[in-house]
Scaffold this active site. Structure first.
Site, PDB file in Angstrom:
ATOM      1  N   HIS A  33       2.715   3.130  -8.886  1.00  0.00           N
ATOM      2  CA  HIS A  33       2.508   1.701  -9.166  1.00  0.00           C
ATOM      3  C   HIS A  33       3.710   1.127  -9.924  1.00  0.00           C
ATOM      4  O   HIS A  33       4.134   0.006  -9.699  1.00  0.00           O
ATOM      5  CB  HIS A  33       1.237   1.492  -9.978  1.00  0.00           C
TER       6      HIS A  33
ATOM      7  N   LEU B  50      10.304 -20.956  -4.614  1.00  0.00           N
ATOM      8  CA  LEU B  50       9.311 -20.007  -4.088  1.00  0.00           C
ATOM      9  C   LEU B  50       8.026 -20.027  -4.922  1.00  0.00           C
ATOM     10  O   LEU B  50       8.084 -20.023  -6.158  1.00  0.00           O
ATOM     11  CB  LEU B  50       9.907 -18.587  -4.138  1.00  0.00           C
TER      12      LEU B  50
ATOM     13  N   ASP C 260       0.831  -1.212   0.000  1.00  0.00           N
ATOM     14  CA  ASP C 260       0.000   0.000   0.000  1.00  0.00           C
ATOM     15  C   ASP C 260       0.866   1.262   0.000  1.00  0.00           C
ATOM     16  O   ASP C 260       1.980   1.253   0.512  1.00  0.00           O
ATOM     17  CB  ASP C 260      -0.901  -0.037   1.247  1.00  0.00           C
TER      18      ASP C 260
HETATM   19  C1  FPP Z   1      -2.207   0.123  -3.223  1.00  0.00           C
HETATM   20  O1  FPP Z   1      -1.649   1.408  -3.199  1.00  0.00           O
HETATM   21  C2  FPP Z   1      -1.614  -0.625  -4.304  1.00  0.00           C
HETATM   22  C3  FPP Z   1      -2.285  -1.184  -5.334  1.00  0.00           C
HETATM   23  C4  FPP Z   1      -3.751  -1.131  -5.470  1.00  0.00           C
HETATM   24  C5  FPP Z   1      -1.582  -1.863  -6.418  1.00  0.00           C
HETATM   25  C6  FPP Z   1      -0.368  -2.589  -5.999  1.00  0.00           C
HETATM   26  C7  FPP Z   1       0.399  -2.980  -7.187  1.00  0.00           C
HETATM   27  C8  FPP Z   1       1.753  -2.967  -7.243  1.00  0.00           C
HETATM   28  C9  FPP Z   1       2.614  -2.624  -6.111  1.00  0.00           C
HETATM   29  C10 FPP Z   1       2.457  -3.421  -8.467  1.00  0.00           C
HETATM   30  C11 FPP Z   1       2.116  -4.822  -8.732  1.00  0.00           C
HETATM   31  C12 FPP Z   1       3.074  -5.468  -9.560  1.00  0.00           C
HETATM   32  C13 FPP Z   1       2.827  -6.568 -10.262  1.00  0.00           C
HETATM   33  C14 FPP Z   1       3.944  -7.249 -10.857  1.00  0.00           C
HETATM   34  C15 FPP Z   1       1.480  -7.112 -10.469  1.00  0.00           C
HETATM   35  P1  FPP Z   1      -2.594   2.641  -3.432  1.00  0.00           P
HETATM   36  O2  FPP Z   1      -2.595   2.973  -4.865  1.00  0.00           O
HETATM   37  O3  FPP Z   1      -3.930   2.377  -2.843  1.00  0.00           O
HETATM   38  O4  FPP Z   1      -1.855   3.763  -2.629  1.00  0.00           O
HETATM   39  P2  FPP Z   1      -2.534   4.963  -1.827  1.00  0.00           P
HETATM   40  O5  FPP Z   1      -3.250   4.340  -0.663  1.00  0.00           O
HETATM   41  O6  FPP Z   1      -1.367   5.776  -1.407  1.00  0.00           O
HETATM   42  O7  FPP Z   1      -3.445   5.673  -2.772  1.00  0.00           O
END
Ligand code: FPP
Length: 255
Positions: free
Chosen positions: A52, A146, A35
């Site tokens: 992201h 893994l 997050d």
């Molecule tokens: C939450 O942060 C994160 C997500 C909804 C997406 C997570 C995805 C990645 C870290 C990349 C994934 C990689 C692969 C290879 C699939 P948020 O956007 O809700 O952050 P915020 O709370 O600060 O708005």
């Protein structure tokens, strides 16, 4: 054989110079709520999708390290059933990330003997996402290292409702009796049926909630929270989480 904590050691003061991880006490299954991507980007005056993208690079580093340490399963919350509510541009970007990740990283995953798996409602994903992920699953299916388990279009409540429906159908069709329904029978109908429950849950960004992630499976897991946004997470935080985990006493309701 104790494992040194090279990343933590490089980053921190002398108090932790002698910390070691005990290989025997490593968690088998680590689950992570990644997050803070959006806030990370915003704090730098960048669009949310930049967070992201950076988050994806952190995924590579943590997967590599988890595999090197000999952790069995790493489950990453990459897209929840609630994330469809985000602006289309962001959803489209998130749906392209698995493909981008696998395009560049699949050869290394194969070389590292990593097996790619997913949990979640796979059918609702866009074709290009399904195709890239399915190819990675197929090409790594026989790997024994893994298990890299992406939660994609995953929602725990939905998972449980679907499990209840399947169990009810078995009762209706006379395959099992109501008395046969127990925890193990229910667990067998979850996406995670073949996976051991997480030992450790990590959530970044300062939020301390589960957000519909593995509600059943995390019943006895240890939780570890950090204020750091996911794009700033690195091996040193992972080491600290593992170290703290080793020093918890897990009692599973006993004394
Ligand atoms: C939450 O942060 C994160 C997500 C909804 C997406 C997570 C995805 C990645 C870290 C990349 C994934 C990689 C692969 C290879 C699939 P948020 O956007 O809700 O952050 P915020 O709370 O600060 O708005």
């Amino acid at each position: 054989m104790p494992i040194k904590l090279p990343f933590l050691k490089n980053k921190s003061n002398t108090n932790i110079q002698n910390l070691r991880l005990d290989k025997e006490l490593l968690p088998c299954h680590v689950a992570i709520i990644m997050d803070g991507n959006g806030r990370w980007a915003k704090s730098r005056g960048m669009p949310r999708i930049a967070g992201h993208k950076e988050g994806m690079n952190v995924v590579k580093r943590i997967v590599r390290y988890a595999s090197d340490l000999g952790i069995d399963i790493l489950t990453l919350y990459a897209f929840s059933t609630e994330n469809w509510k985000r602006p289309k541009k962001e959803v489209d970007f998130l749906m392209k990330l698995p493909m981008e990740f696998l395009n560049t990283y699949l050869p290394e995953l194969i070389e590292k003997n990593v097996r790619v798996e997913t949990i979640g409602d796979f059918d609702r994903l866009p074709e290009h996402t399904k195709k890239a992920v399915q190819e990675a699953k197929d090409r790594t299916a026989d790997n024994t290292g893994l298990i890299l388990n992406f939660a994609l279009n995953y929602g725990s409540r939905n998972e449980m409702i679907e499990a209840v429906k399947q169990v009810a159908k078995q009762v209706q069709e006379g395959e099992i009796n109501i008395q046969d329904i127990d925890e193990s029978c229910f667990t067998d109908h979850l996406f995670t049926a073949d996976l051991k429950e997480p030992d450790l849950l990590i959530r970044t960004s300062g939020e301390q909630r589960l957000s519909n992630f593995l509600l059943w499976q995390l019943a006895y897991s240890e939780f570890w929270f950090t204020d750091v946004f996911w794009p700033d997470f690195d091996e040193s935080y992972f080491e600290k989480a593992l170290y703290d985990y080793q020093n918890r006493k897990r009692r599973y309701g006993g004394i």
